[in-house]
Design an enzyme around this catalytic site. Structure first.
Site, PDB file in Angstrom:
ATOM      1  N   CYS A  75     -38.086  30.489  26.085  1.00 44.95           N
ATOM      2  CA  CYS A  75     -38.687  31.077  27.296  1.00 44.95           C
ATOM      3  C   CYS A  75     -39.216  32.468  26.958  1.00 44.95           C
ATOM      4  O   CYS A  75     -38.452  33.343  26.533  1.00 44.95           O
ATOM      5  CB  CYS A  75     -37.646  31.163  28.414  1.00 44.95           C
ATOM      6  SG  CYS A  75     -38.221  32.091  29.850  1.00 44.95           S
ATOM      7  N   CYS A 120     -37.504  35.332  28.844  1.00 43.47           N
ATOM      8  CA  CYS A 120     -36.168  35.640  28.309  1.00 43.47           C
ATOM      9  C   CYS A 120     -36.306  36.491  27.047  1.00 43.47           C
ATOM     10  O   CYS A 120     -35.530  37.434  26.838  1.00 43.47           O
ATOM     11  CB  CYS A 120     -35.403  34.354  27.984  1.00 43.47           C
ATOM     12  SG  CYS A 120     -34.648  33.570  29.429  1.00 43.47           S
ATOM     13  N   ASP A 177     -48.170  43.151  33.270  1.00 49.97           N
ATOM     14  CA  ASP A 177     -48.729  41.827  33.003  1.00 49.97           C
ATOM     15  C   ASP A 177     -49.750  41.937  31.870  1.00 49.97           C
ATOM     16  O   ASP A 177     -50.516  42.890  31.786  1.00 49.97           O
ATOM     17  CB  ASP A 177     -49.396  41.272  34.268  1.00 49.97           C
ATOM     18  CG  ASP A 177     -49.631  39.776  34.187  1.00 49.97           C
ATOM     19  OD1 ASP A 177     -48.962  39.033  34.925  1.00 49.97           O
ATOM     20  OD2 ASP A 177     -50.485  39.355  33.374  1.00 49.97           O
ATOM     21  N   HIS A 181     -31.859  33.849  33.133  1.00 49.81           N
ATOM     22  CA  HIS A 181     -32.914  32.843  33.329  1.00 49.81           C
ATOM     23  C   HIS A 181     -32.673  32.029  34.596  1.00 49.81           C
ATOM     24  O   HIS A 181     -31.603  31.469  34.802  1.00 49.81           O
ATOM     25  CB  HIS A 181     -33.027  31.887  32.141  1.00 49.81           C
ATOM     26  CG  HIS A 181     -34.140  30.892  32.337  1.00 49.81           C
ATOM     27  ND1 HIS A 181     -35.417  31.128  31.887  1.00 49.81           N
ATOM     28  CD2 HIS A 181     -34.177  29.714  32.993  1.00 49.81           C
ATOM     29  CE1 HIS A 181     -36.186  30.124  32.258  1.00 49.81           C
ATOM     30  NE2 HIS A 181     -35.457  29.244  32.925  1.00 49.81           N
ATOM     31  N   ASN A 210     -45.212  32.969  42.456  1.00 48.49           N
ATOM     32  CA  ASN A 210     -45.764  31.614  42.416  1.00 48.49           C
ATOM     33  C   ASN A 210     -44.651  30.638  42.051  1.00 48.49           C
ATOM     34  O   ASN A 210     -43.845  30.911  41.157  1.00 48.49           O
ATOM     35  CB  ASN A 210     -46.898  31.548  41.396  1.00 48.49           C
ATOM     36  CG  ASN A 210     -48.065  32.458  41.771  1.00 48.49           C
ATOM     37  OD1 ASN A 210     -48.456  32.496  42.923  1.00 48.49           O
ATOM     38  ND2 ASN A 210     -48.586  33.197  40.806  1.00 48.49           N
ATOM     39  N   GLY A 262     -49.042  27.294  41.356  1.00 43.06           N
ATOM     40  CA  GLY A 262     -49.753  27.790  40.177  1.00 43.06           C
ATOM     41  C   GLY A 262     -48.868  28.557  39.212  1.00 43.06           C
ATOM     42  O   GLY A 262     -49.351  29.375  38.429  1.00 43.06           O
ATOM     43  N   HIS A 300     -39.974  31.065  34.452  1.00 42.04           N
ATOM     44  CA  HIS A 300     -38.860  32.011  34.584  1.00 42.04           C
ATOM     45  C   HIS A 300     -39.199  32.841  35.820  1.00 42.04           C
ATOM     46  O   HIS A 300     -40.279  33.452  35.870  1.00 42.04           O
ATOM     47  CB  HIS A 300     -38.756  32.877  33.325  1.00 42.04           C
ATOM     48  CG  HIS A 300     -37.642  33.894  33.334  1.00 42.04           C
ATOM     49  ND1 HIS A 300     -36.719  34.004  32.293  1.00 42.04           N
ATOM     50  CD2 HIS A 300     -37.312  34.866  34.216  1.00 42.04           C
ATOM     51  CE1 HIS A 300     -35.876  34.995  32.565  1.00 42.04           C
ATOM     52  NE2 HIS A 300     -36.224  35.540  33.730  1.00 42.04           N
ATOM     53  N   HIS A 341     -40.295  35.155  38.498  1.00 43.37           N
ATOM     54  CA  HIS A 341     -40.937  36.465  38.386  1.00 43.37           C
ATOM     55  C   HIS A 341     -41.698  36.784  39.653  1.00 43.37           C
ATOM     56  O   HIS A 341     -42.176  35.892  40.360  1.00 43.37           O
ATOM     57  CB  HIS A 341     -41.858  36.535  37.165  1.00 43.37           C
ATOM     58  CG  HIS A 341     -42.921  35.477  37.127  1.00 43.37           C
ATOM     59  ND1 HIS A 341     -42.661  34.190  36.697  1.00 43.37           N
ATOM     60  CD2 HIS A 341     -44.230  35.507  37.467  1.00 43.37           C
ATOM     61  CE1 HIS A 341     -43.777  33.479  36.773  1.00 43.37           C
ATOM     62  NE2 HIS A 341     -44.749  34.247  37.243  1.00 43.37           N
TER      63      HIS A 341
HETATM   64  P1  5GP Z   1     -47.553  32.934  36.948  1.00 46.37           P
HETATM   65  O1  5GP Z   1     -48.921  32.340  36.773  1.00 46.37           O
HETATM   66  O2  5GP Z   1     -46.500  32.070  36.312  1.00 46.37           O
HETATM   67  O3  5GP Z   1     -47.229  33.321  38.345  1.00 46.37           O
HETATM   68  O4  5GP Z   1     -47.589  34.306  36.185  1.00 46.37           O
HETATM   69  C1  5GP Z   1     -47.323  34.453  34.833  1.00 46.37           C
HETATM   70  C2  5GP Z   1     -47.892  35.773  34.408  1.00 46.37           C
HETATM   71  O5  5GP Z   1     -47.327  36.116  33.170  1.00 46.37           O
HETATM   72  C3  5GP Z   1     -49.416  35.780  34.229  1.00 46.37           C
HETATM   73  O6  5GP Z   1     -49.998  36.730  35.106  1.00 46.37           O
HETATM   74  C4  5GP Z   1     -49.601  36.152  32.752  1.00 46.37           C
HETATM   75  O7  5GP Z   1     -50.689  37.014  32.559  1.00 46.37           O
HETATM   76  C5  5GP Z   1     -48.285  36.790  32.397  1.00 46.37           C
HETATM   77  N1  5GP Z   1     -47.868  36.622  31.013  1.00 46.37           N
HETATM   78  C6  5GP Z   1     -47.807  35.442  30.329  1.00 46.37           C
HETATM   79  N2  5GP Z   1     -47.329  35.644  29.094  1.00 46.37           N
HETATM   80  C7  5GP Z   1     -47.075  36.979  29.008  1.00 46.37           C
HETATM   81  C8  5GP Z   1     -46.560  37.795  27.959  1.00 46.37           C
HETATM   82  O8  5GP Z   1     -46.249  37.364  26.858  1.00 46.37           O
HETATM   83  N3  5GP Z   1     -46.434  39.134  28.211  1.00 46.37           N
HETATM   84  C9  5GP Z   1     -46.787  39.664  29.426  1.00 46.37           C
HETATM   85  N4  5GP Z   1     -46.621  40.984  29.568  1.00 46.37           N
HETATM   86  N5  5GP Z   1     -47.271  38.917  30.428  1.00 46.37           N
HETATM   87  C10 5GP Z   1     -47.411  37.589  30.225  1.00 46.37           C
HETATM   88 ZN    ZN Z   2     -36.265  32.654  30.789  1.00 47.89          ZN
END
Ligand code: 5GP
Ligand code: ZN
Length: 111
Positions: A3, A6, A29, A45, A84, A90, A95, A97
């Protein structure tokens, strides 16, 4: 478990940390949609809101959001918090957030 959040929580992969305590970590982000786009996650997690099994973390996340707003200087101008969940929501990272988004007038509201 493989993950990415994590790994960020464990400092195994780098991120730009905005706020951290024993329960949560908040970091920028990778693909920001606004001048302020911080992700706040529990260090334990949980897949999503649907998998929350310890509400102490939810309290800590709420407290952290207030701290993040102050640190990022958006406590007066306002901001949006989004989590989300699942396919229709989406969610791309499984994990729990919360996106804290602000620093500009945000476009279109869905709700
Ligand atoms: P979700 O689409 O699941 O609500 O949001 C996931 C978010 O995680 C996205 O906005 C994406 O840009 C961000 N993200 C994905 N991988 C990483 C990473 O390795 N580092 C950081 N800082 N953000 C990430
Ligand atoms: Zn996790």
């Amino acid at each position: 478990m493989d993950c990415i959040f994590c790994k960020i929580a464990n400092h195994e992969i780098p991120s730009t940390i905005v706020y951290e305590n024993d329960y949560v970590i908040a970091f920028n982000d990778l693909n920001p949609v606004a001048p302020v786009h911080v992700l706040v996650i529990p260090k334990k997690h949980m897949d999503s809101i649907m998998a929350v099994d310890d509400y102490n973390y939810v309290v800590e996340i709420h407290k952290a959001i207030k701290e993040i707003a102050k640190i990022c200087k958006i406590e007066e101008t306002g901001f949006r918090v989004i989590s989300n969940v699942g396919e229709d929501g989406g969610q791309s990272v499984k994990h729990l957030h919360y996106h804290v988004i602000g620093g500009t007038k945000l476009p279109e509201k869905l709700a």
